[in-house]
Structures are given as structure tokens and as C-alpha cells.
Design a protein around this motif. Structure first.
Motif, PDB file in Angstrom:
ATOM      1  N   GLU A 116       6.829 -10.625  -3.869  1.00 12.67           N
ATOM      2  CA  GLU A 116       7.352 -11.979  -3.700  1.00 12.67           C
ATOM      3  C   GLU A 116       6.398 -12.945  -3.004  1.00 12.67           C
ATOM      4  N   ASN A 150       4.937 -12.833  -7.607  1.00 14.69           N
ATOM      5  CA  ASN A 150       5.978 -13.196  -8.565  1.00 14.69           C
ATOM      6  C   ASN A 150       7.261 -13.385  -7.764  1.00 14.69           C
ATOM      7  N   ASN A 151       7.621 -14.632  -7.479  1.00 11.37           N
ATOM      8  CA  ASN A 151       8.774 -14.869  -6.618  1.00 11.37           C
ATOM      9  C   ASN A 151      10.103 -14.905  -7.356  1.00 11.37           C
ATOM     10  N   LYS A 152      10.074 -14.672  -8.672  1.00  5.72           N
ATOM     11  CA  LYS A 152      11.311 -14.580  -9.455  1.00  5.72           C
ATOM     12  C   LYS A 152      11.376 -13.211 -10.123  1.00  5.72           C
ATOM     13  N   ALA A 153      12.545 -12.635 -10.156  1.00  2.00           N
ATOM     14  CA  ALA A 153      12.720 -11.336 -10.819  1.00  2.00           C
ATOM     15  C   ALA A 153      12.497 -11.491 -12.319  1.00  2.00           C
ATOM     16  N   SER A 154      11.807 -10.534 -12.906  1.00  5.48           N
ATOM     17  CA  SER A 154      11.589 -10.539 -14.350  1.00  5.48           C
ATOM     18  C   SER A 154      12.887 -10.199 -15.064  1.00  5.48           C
ATOM     19  N   THR A 155      13.125 -10.840 -16.199  1.00 11.94           N
ATOM     20  CA  THR A 155      14.319 -10.560 -16.987  1.00 11.94           C
ATOM     21  C   THR A 155      14.056  -9.377 -17.910  1.00 11.94           C
TER      22      THR A 155
END
Length: 135
Positions: A73, A107-112
Motif C-alpha cells: 500500500e 498499489n494502494n487499491k486492491a486488485s479486482t
């Protein structure tokens, strides 16, 4: 006809007394044996932790060599991981694998799931597969 699929697993994990779930995506080549080949595999592991947040790891195994891409993050967490990467080297060596390459990114957003499937398909140099979700 599609030649690959992505298998999805959720595993309960207890980290320092806190229960969480590890998400594991494994690329499977349908043209090979029914079993996943541990010497030629692409997988993605995602784990949410209390102390260092979400860690996403893309692992490519080729023979007994492992290439890993770690996503965290923020830079502070990546620095912590870099300082302790020797534990990963030793752990893989104890399992008969050699860590040949490590890449780090924020990567501060969770991968879909769709993003993960596309990533695995691209890394495996294959056509876009289908997602087989098992819980």
C-alpha cells in the motif's frame, strides 16, 4: 476453445491471533496434466494484514526458479519488505526453489478478480482464460 483457466481459492489464515483470508489465484493450462505443474506455474496471492495492510504477490515458477512481484500500500511497507526479503529467500530455498527476481511496487487499491485474471493470462503468455471460483 480456451487453453487456460484461473482457479481461485480462499484460505483462512491466523496472523498473530487475528483471523484473515488469503486469496490465491492459480493459472492452469488445460492442455497439460490435470494437476497444476509446480515447475511451471503462475499464481497471485493476496493477504490483508492488520499491521502492514494488503500485500499482493505475483509469483512465476519456472523449474526451480521463482520470480516475484510484490505490491504493497505504500513505500514504507515496501522498505520493510525489502529489509526482510532474506526470509523469503531462505523459505523458498528450504522448499527447493531459488528466488531469481523480485520487483516492488506501490498499489494502494486492491486488485479486482478481473484485473488479476488478465495479469495472470498476460504473464502466462496465453489467451484470456475463464475464472473457476472455488470456496
Amino acid at each position: 476453445r480456451l487453453s487456460t483457466s484461473v482457479h481461485y481459492y480462499q484460505l483462512p489464515v491466523n496472523l498473530s491471533g487475528t483471523n484473515t483470508t488469503a486469496e490465491i489465484y492459480i493459472m492452469k493450462n488445460k492442455n497439460r496434466k490435470k494437476r497444476i505443474d509446480p515447475g511451471n506455474t503462475v499464481l497471485f496471492v493476496s493477504l490483508d494484514t492488520n499491521r502492514i495492510g494488503r500485500i499482493e504477490t505475483l509469483i512465476y515458477l519456472n523449474g526451480k526458479n521463482a520470480s516475484i512481484s510484490l505490491r504493497a500500500e505504500n513505500e514504507e511497507i515496501l522498505s520493510f519488505v525489502k529489509e526482510n526479503i532474506n526470509y523469503l529467500y531462505k523459505g523458498l530455498a528450504g522448499s527447493g526453489y531459488k528466488l531469481t527476481d523480485v520487483k516492488y511496487s506501490v498499489n494502494n487499491k486492491a486488485s479486482t478478480p478481473v484485473q488479476i485474471e488478465k495479469l495472470l493470462s498476460q504473464l502466462a503468455n496465453s489467451n484470456y482464460g475463464r475464472l473457476d471460483m472455488r470456496i
